[in-house]
Design a protein around this motif. Structure first.
Motif, PDB file in Angstrom:
ATOM      1  N   LEU A 105      38.478  24.496  11.736  1.00  0.00           N
ATOM      2  CA  LEU A 105      38.242  24.676  10.300  1.00  0.00           C
ATOM      3  C   LEU A 105      37.389  25.920  10.041  1.00  0.00           C
ATOM      4  N   VAL A 106      36.459  26.197  10.942  1.00  0.00           N
ATOM      5  CA  VAL A 106      35.646  27.413  10.803  1.00  0.00           C
ATOM      6  C   VAL A 106      36.563  28.638  10.849  1.00  0.00           C
ATOM      7  N   ALA A 107      37.515  28.608  11.776  1.00  0.00           N
ATOM      8  CA  ALA A 107      38.425  29.756  11.914  1.00  0.00           C
ATOM      9  C   ALA A 107      39.329  29.878  10.685  1.00  0.00           C
ATOM     10  N   LEU A 108      39.828  28.751  10.204  1.00  0.00           N
ATOM     11  CA  LEU A 108      40.706  28.799   9.026  1.00  0.00           C
ATOM     12  C   LEU A 108      39.956  29.393   7.835  1.00  0.00           C
ATOM     13  N   ALA A 109      38.714  28.978   7.685  1.00  0.00           N
ATOM     14  CA  ALA A 109      37.909  29.509   6.575  1.00  0.00           C
ATOM     15  C   ALA A 109      37.653  31.002   6.766  1.00  0.00           C
ATOM     16  N   ALA A 110      37.455  31.420   8.011  1.00  0.00           N
ATOM     17  CA  ALA A 110      37.230  32.851   8.285  1.00  0.00           C
ATOM     18  C   ALA A 110      38.458  33.665   7.897  1.00  0.00           C
ATOM     19  N   ILE A 111      39.648  33.160   8.257  1.00  0.00           N
ATOM     20  CA  ILE A 111      40.887  33.873   7.916  1.00  0.00           C
ATOM     21  C   ILE A 111      41.034  33.950   6.390  1.00  0.00           C
ATOM     22  N   ALA A 112      40.807  32.800   5.734  1.00  0.00           N
ATOM     23  CA  ALA A 112      40.971  32.748   4.274  1.00  0.00           C
ATOM     24  C   ALA A 112      40.009  33.707   3.579  1.00  0.00           C
ATOM     25  N   ARG A 113      38.764  33.727   4.039  1.00  0.00           N
ATOM     26  CA  ARG A 113      37.773  34.545   3.330  1.00  0.00           C
ATOM     27  C   ARG A 113      37.950  36.035   3.611  1.00  0.00           C
ATOM     28  N   LEU A 114      38.400  36.391   4.836  1.00  0.00           N
ATOM     29  CA  LEU A 114      38.614  37.817   5.111  1.00  0.00           C
ATOM     30  C   LEU A 114      39.875  38.328   4.407  1.00  0.00           C
ATOM     31  N   GLY A 115      40.882  37.456   4.308  1.00  0.00           N
ATOM     32  CA  GLY A 115      42.119  37.845   3.614  1.00  0.00           C
ATOM     33  C   GLY A 115      42.924  38.901   4.336  1.00  0.00           C
ATOM     34  N   VAL A 116      42.842  38.924   5.653  1.00  0.00           N
ATOM     35  CA  VAL A 116      43.655  39.887   6.420  1.00  0.00           C
ATOM     36  C   VAL A 116      44.555  39.119   7.374  1.00  0.00           C
ATOM     37  N   ALA A 117      45.613  39.805   7.811  1.00  0.00           N
ATOM     38  CA  ALA A 117      46.521  39.198   8.781  1.00  0.00           C
ATOM     39  C   ALA A 117      45.732  38.819  10.031  1.00  0.00           C
ATOM     40  N   ALA A 118      46.072  37.668  10.591  1.00  0.00           N
ATOM     41  CA  ALA A 118      45.264  37.166  11.717  1.00  0.00           C
ATOM     42  C   ALA A 118      46.149  36.702  12.866  1.00  0.00           C
ATOM     43  N   LEU A 119      45.651  36.929  14.056  1.00  0.00           N
ATOM     44  CA  LEU A 119      46.317  36.459  15.263  1.00  0.00           C
ATOM     45  C   LEU A 119      45.388  35.451  15.935  1.00  0.00           C
ATOM     46  N   VAL A 120      45.928  34.275  16.214  1.00  0.00           N
ATOM     47  CA  VAL A 120      45.126  33.233  16.875  1.00  0.00           C
ATOM     48  C   VAL A 120      45.614  33.103  18.314  1.00  0.00           C
ATOM     49  N   LEU A 121      44.718  33.261  19.266  1.00  0.00           N
ATOM     50  CA  LEU A 121      45.088  33.167  20.680  1.00  0.00           C
ATOM     51  C   LEU A 121      44.634  31.820  21.226  1.00  0.00           C
ATOM     52  N   VAL A 122      45.549  31.126  21.882  1.00  0.00           N
ATOM     53  CA  VAL A 122      45.235  29.801  22.427  1.00  0.00           C
ATOM     54  C   VAL A 122      45.699  29.739  23.877  1.00  0.00           C
ATOM     55  N   PRO A 123      45.053  28.882  24.686  1.00  0.00           N
ATOM     56  CA  PRO A 123      45.433  28.882  26.106  1.00  0.00           C
ATOM     57  C   PRO A 123      46.745  28.177  26.415  1.00  0.00           C
ATOM     58  N   THR A 124      47.085  27.126  25.682  1.00  0.00           N
ATOM     59  CA  THR A 124      48.220  26.308  26.106  1.00  0.00           C
ATOM     60  C   THR A 124      49.244  26.122  24.999  1.00  0.00           C
ATOM     61  N   ARG A 125      50.404  25.641  25.420  1.00  0.00           N
ATOM     62  CA  ARG A 125      51.473  25.379  24.464  1.00  0.00           C
ATOM     63  C   ARG A 125      51.087  24.230  23.534  1.00  0.00           C
ATOM     64  N   VAL A 126      50.338  23.278  24.079  1.00  0.00           N
ATOM     65  CA  VAL A 126      49.899  22.142  23.260  1.00  0.00           C
ATOM     66  C   VAL A 126      49.059  22.657  22.097  1.00  0.00           C
ATOM     67  N   LEU A 127      48.152  23.550  22.414  1.00  0.00           N
ATOM     68  CA  LEU A 127      47.278  24.088  21.367  1.00  0.00           C
ATOM     69  C   LEU A 127      48.045  24.987  20.395  1.00  0.00           C
ATOM     70  N   LEU A 128      49.085  25.633  20.906  1.00  0.00           N
ATOM     71  CA  LEU A 128      49.933  26.454  20.028  1.00  0.00           C
ATOM     72  C   LEU A 128      50.495  25.574  18.910  1.00  0.00           C
ATOM     73  N   ASP A 129      51.042  24.437  19.290  1.00  0.00           N
ATOM     74  CA  ASP A 129      51.591  23.505  18.297  1.00  0.00           C
ATOM     75  C   ASP A 129      50.508  23.044  17.329  1.00  0.00           C
ATOM     76  N   GLN A 130      49.386  22.702  17.927  1.00  0.00           N
ATOM     77  CA  GLN A 130      48.302  22.121  17.134  1.00  0.00           C
ATOM     78  C   GLN A 130      47.787  23.105  16.085  1.00  0.00           C
ATOM     79  N   TRP A 131      47.574  24.353  16.507  1.00  0.00           N
ATOM     80  CA  TRP A 131      47.086  25.371  15.570  1.00  0.00           C
ATOM     81  C   TRP A 131      48.133  25.671  14.496  1.00  0.00           C
ATOM     82  N   ALA A 132      49.388  25.754  14.916  1.00  0.00           N
ATOM     83  CA  ALA A 132      50.444  26.055  13.942  1.00  0.00           C
ATOM     84  C   ALA A 132      50.491  24.956  12.882  1.00  0.00           C
ATOM     85  N   ARG A 133      50.324  23.720  13.332  1.00  0.00           N
ATOM     86  CA  ARG A 133      50.331  22.598  12.367  1.00  0.00           C
ATOM     87  C   ARG A 133      49.127  22.696  11.430  1.00  0.00           C
ATOM     88  N   ALA A 134      47.966  22.982  12.006  1.00  0.00           N
ATOM     89  CA  ALA A 134      46.744  23.054  11.191  1.00  0.00           C
ATOM     90  C   ALA A 134      46.844  24.163  10.153  1.00  0.00           C
TER      91      ALA A 134
END
Lengths: 456, 396
Positions: A105-134
């Motif tokens: 949620l901290v990261a989501l708020a950071a992306i929203a407040r900066l208002g710039v395109a963002a790339l999220v790096l995650v270690p695993t495929r499980v987390l890829l799904d999880q972040w995409a859903r969030a």
């Protein structure tokens, strides 16, 4: 001077009368394109330097802005504080919060407040799904995904470390912010080069366990700007917990076999370490692999580790604990996949390993969420980041001496719920190397002030 | 301060050079022994095979055995079908912990009855897709030891490449495929002719990635590894792999004789830019020669993508990705120097802004060259118009 992005670097071409790119600190000549290059991450520093020198620049590297439309829940006090500290540090740095406390949620708020395109790096495929859903749950536009068979780039994109390594040379100029989940992996699992190839001036690292010396993480992302431990949030944002260490005894046969294997290993180990003058484990393995005795010693090491992984005593204890907590959501952690499969085979519980595919894993986690299945067993996949709500019990059947891993595992069951008190069991075989592992894990945890004692 | 004036790949290597140990014909006898064990284990889980191998004392290191087994897995394949069955079974059988024998047996029996299987089959199929649990199969019969040697060698070289920051490759025959593959993988490929310039000397490819200009990095290892299968087509080559290997920085050398299988390159799903252009030109009545031979130009080599014959005029075409003004100017000068008219098709999204010199120009020997900018697709009609309009070309 003309600045363009190419393959993870910035290509610098001089205009008539402008600054000579050869004078730019860190610039290197590329004989192929006949131009000077600097790593892409130097973009902000370069732009500032050229502006200070009143050099006219033609900069083709401009990360996209993104639209609003965010629907975010209210941040908790510590999430707001973390975000404020990060902004105050120039939108660069690492936020260290315990597992389950809402780093996403901290990261989501950071992306929203900066208002710039963002790339999220995650270690695993499980987390890829999880972040995409969030992200999809709180931003109305399509989310890009790189990894696990997907290669879709969007203004907000989630990528596994491995895919980001391949894609950064192509898309490294498109993002103004990079979020690195499980940021303690930067420099190892997450190659530092990925961050070098990204223009993004804003960088946010998320971790529950920042390394004592930040090293490459500090250089590529920034310092720890905000940190809280489990104890800071237990009973508030995290569930209170109790941690029991369950002593396990080997059977007579197991003990004899353990001593024999351990003895065979120790003899060669001490001799080689003496001969090598205090070598690392890696150097020892390399040296041992060259001789028959050394290879036998390594075989003995593997054999006694397998023996300690799941001896009869752990078998019985695990059954007893599962019976005691029947119906409660339980995570079983093992030292290796082989033990996870053995437990899965014996007790017909679902293993969650890297060999279990994306669809099956998603289905299993959903069944776990709904309570259709009450136990999962894993060696590593459940250690980090996986969002498993409302797990109540963790049984650590085996592991390493790593305090960091222990914190991650404990964090799996600390998601708060009214009246919840998480229970964690740690099985340790007495009079073996596991005793030392437990001691080191505790020492590490105490040093990090992440656990407030209370070991039963 | 300037970090580096020359690409790291072109700096003289100071690290010691050692030959990379690969599998050869002398390994075939023990690999045959191993294949005997594989045949004995057909239908049984891989872990049983692995235990048999451990007991058999093949007098080879675990690393060597693992390399050959890796090649065997690659040759046999077939995981998908087993995964489908296993996944379905796990969904039915795995759930709450079965804490006693009766509960476990009852659950297995229930699933077996539902699927019309024996309980023992359910037990066997439950994990049939996992690496150690899947059954040993040889769908195309027993592979030759030599085939496994080849695949294991490719894997071994590629693993070393993954730790490399740059490579140097000398080849004495066709180098076009190597250069194009390197470029496609986003690598920097600096090509030059070593030794005499009369065609006998090798072509030297110094291959690295852009970040390697600043510091040693292994991030391009996988891309570098894509070049390895192509070496099977070269009877004579020298591959130097520069990197930080266990024991310190070293250069690992690979030279023939080395057994490498002809590995088919992954095919692109859509036709390449140049292939689409060639088809458009052919439809418009032009003659097109795809990938004409490279052209030596002093110490350098030029790799045109096509030669187009339009109204009796033969014109070379080269597609350029990322480029700078200096790069384009040098490229045109080199074509001019060898007396070959050329149209450089430049990707406008990745090129330096257009300049006055883009149009037709005469170089030395009255040879013409021009730059045609494109976005996504090269316009064949524009190319033909450009050929007709170039000074010195009589297309009437």
């Amino acid at each position: 001077m003309r600045i363009r992005f190419d393959r993870g670097t910035l290509v610098l071409e001089a205009d008539a009368g402008g600054e000579d790119p050869a004078q730019i600190p860190g610039a290197a000549w590329d004989d192929e394109v006949r131009a000077w290059r600097v790593p892409a991450e130097a973009h902000r520093e370069l732009a500032v330097r050229l502006a200070d020198s009143a050099v006219r620049i033609s900069d083709a590297v401009v990360p996209r802005r993104i639209d609003g439309g965010w629907q975010l829940p209210a941040l908790r006090w510590y999430q707001e504080a973390a975000l404020a500290s990060w902004h105050a540090a120039g939108s660069r740095g690492v936020v260290a919060l315990p597992t389950g406390s809402g780093k996403t949620l901290v990261a989501l708020a950071a992306i929203a407040r900066l208002g710039v395109a963002a790339l999220v790096l995650v270690p695993t495929r499980v987390l890829l799904d999880q972040w995409a859903r969030a992200l999809a749950a709180c931003w109305p536009y399509p989310i890009g995904r790189l990894g696990d068979g997907d290669h879709r780039v969007a203004p907000i994109t989630v990528a596994t470390y491995a895919s980001a390594t391949m894609w950064a040379p192509r898309i490294g100029d498109q993002f103004g912010l990079v979020v690195i989940d499980e940021a303690h992996h930067v420099g190892a699992w997450c190659p530092a080069e990925v961050l070098e190839m990204l223009v993004a001036p804003a960088r946010l690292g998320l971790t529950a366990t920042p390394p004592p010396e930040l090293g490459v993480l500090g250089r590529r992302v920034g310092p720890v700007v905000y940190a809280l431990g489990i104890d800071d949030l237990a009973g508030d944002a995290l569930a209170p917990y109790v941690l029991h260490t369950v002593p396990i005894e080997l059977t007579r046969d197991e003990r004899l076999r353990y001593r024999e294997l351990r003895g065979r290993f120790s003899a060669v180990y001490s001799e080689l370490i003496r001969a090598l003058g205090g070598a690392t484990w890696y150097e020892f393995v390399r040296a041992a692999s060259r001789t028959v005795e050394g290879r036998r010693a390594l075989e003995a090491w593997r054999a006694y580790r397998a023996l300690l992984g799941y001896p009869a005593g752990k078998r019985a204890a695990l059954r007893e604990l599962l019976a005691r907590h029947a119906g409660q959501r339980t995570l079983v952690f093992t030292a290796d996949n082989a033990t996870a499969y053995t437990i899965a085979r014996e007790l017909l519980v679902m293993p969650v390993t890297h060999e279990i595919g994306k669809l099956e894993r998603a289905a299993v986690l959903e069944r776990f969420r709904t309570g259709e299945i009450s136990a999962l067993v894993s060696s590593q996949v459940l250690d980090e980041g996986l969002d498993v709500p409302d797990a109540d019990v963790a049984i650590i059947v085996g592991g390493s001496a790593s305090a960091r891993r222990q914190v991650q595992r404990i964090g799996r069951v600390l998601r708060p719920r009214d009246g919840k008190r998480a229970v964690i069991y740690e099985l340790a075989v007495g009079e073996t190397t596991e005793v030392e592992y437990v001691r080191r894990r505790r020492a590490g945890l105490a040093d990090a002030q992440l656990v407030a004692g209370g070991f039963a | 301060m300037i970090a580096a004036l020359q690409p790291a790949a072109s700096r003289p290597p100071t690290a010691p050079i050692t030959s990379l140990r690969l599998f050869g014909p002398e390994d075939e006898p023990w690999i045959d022994e191993l294949l005997d064990l594989v045949e004995q284990s057909l239908g049984e889980p891989w872990r049983v095979l692995l235990e048999r191998i451990e007991d058999a004392a093949l007098r080879r290191s675990p690393t060597q055995v693992a390399a050959i087994l890796g090649a065997l897995r690659r040759v046999t394949g077939g995981r998908d079908e087993r995964a489908r069955v296993a996944r379905k079974l796990r969904g039915k059988v795995l759930g709450h912990p079965a804490l006693d024998r009766d509960a476990r047996d009852a659950r297995i029996a229930c699933a077996a009855a539902e699927l019309g299987l024996e309980p023992a089959d359910v037990e066997g199929l439950l994990w049939a897709d996992l690496a150690r649990e899947r059954p040993v199969v040889l769908p195309r019969g027993r592979p030759a030891a030599r085939t496994l040697v080849g695949f294991a060698n490719v894997d071994r070289i590629q693993r070393c490449m993954r730790r490399a920051s740059s490579i140097e490759l000398r080849v004495w025959s066709e180098s076009t495929a190597l250069v194009r593959t390197g470029a496609r993988c986003g690598l920097i490929v600096v090509v030059s002719r070593a030794g005499s310039h009369d065609g006998d000397g090798p072509t030297l490819l110094q291959v690295t990635g852009p970040l390697a200009l600043f510091h040693a990095t292994t991030v391009y290892g996988r891309a570098l590894g894509a070049l390895v299968p192509l070496l099977a087509d070269h009877a004579r080559f020298t591959l130097d792999i520069h990197g930080d290997f266990p024991g310190g920085p070293r250069t690992l050398r690979v030279e023939p004789p080395v057994l490498l299988p002809p590995v088919p390159l992954p095919r692109s799903k859509s036709p390449s830019l140049i292939e689409r252009l060639a088809r458009d030109l052919e439809r418009a009545g032009c003659g097109v020669e795809r990938e004409p031979p490279p052209i030596a130009c002093g110490a350098h080599v030029l790799y045109p993508d096509a030669a187009v014959v339009h109204r009796g005029v033969r014109m070379l075409v080269e597609v350029i990705g990322f480029s700078t003004h200096a790069y384009l100017a040098e490229k045109r000068a080199r074509y001019a120097a060898v007396g070959q008219p050329v149209v450089l098709c430049v990707d406008s999204t990745r090129a330096a802004p257009s300049s006055a010199s883009d149009g037709g120009a005469k170089g030395k020997n009255e040879v013409t060259s021009a730059v045609l900018r494109f976005c996504r697709r090269i316009d064949a009609a524009a190319l033909m118009t450009m050929i007709e309009g170039l000074p010195g070309q009589d297309c009437s």
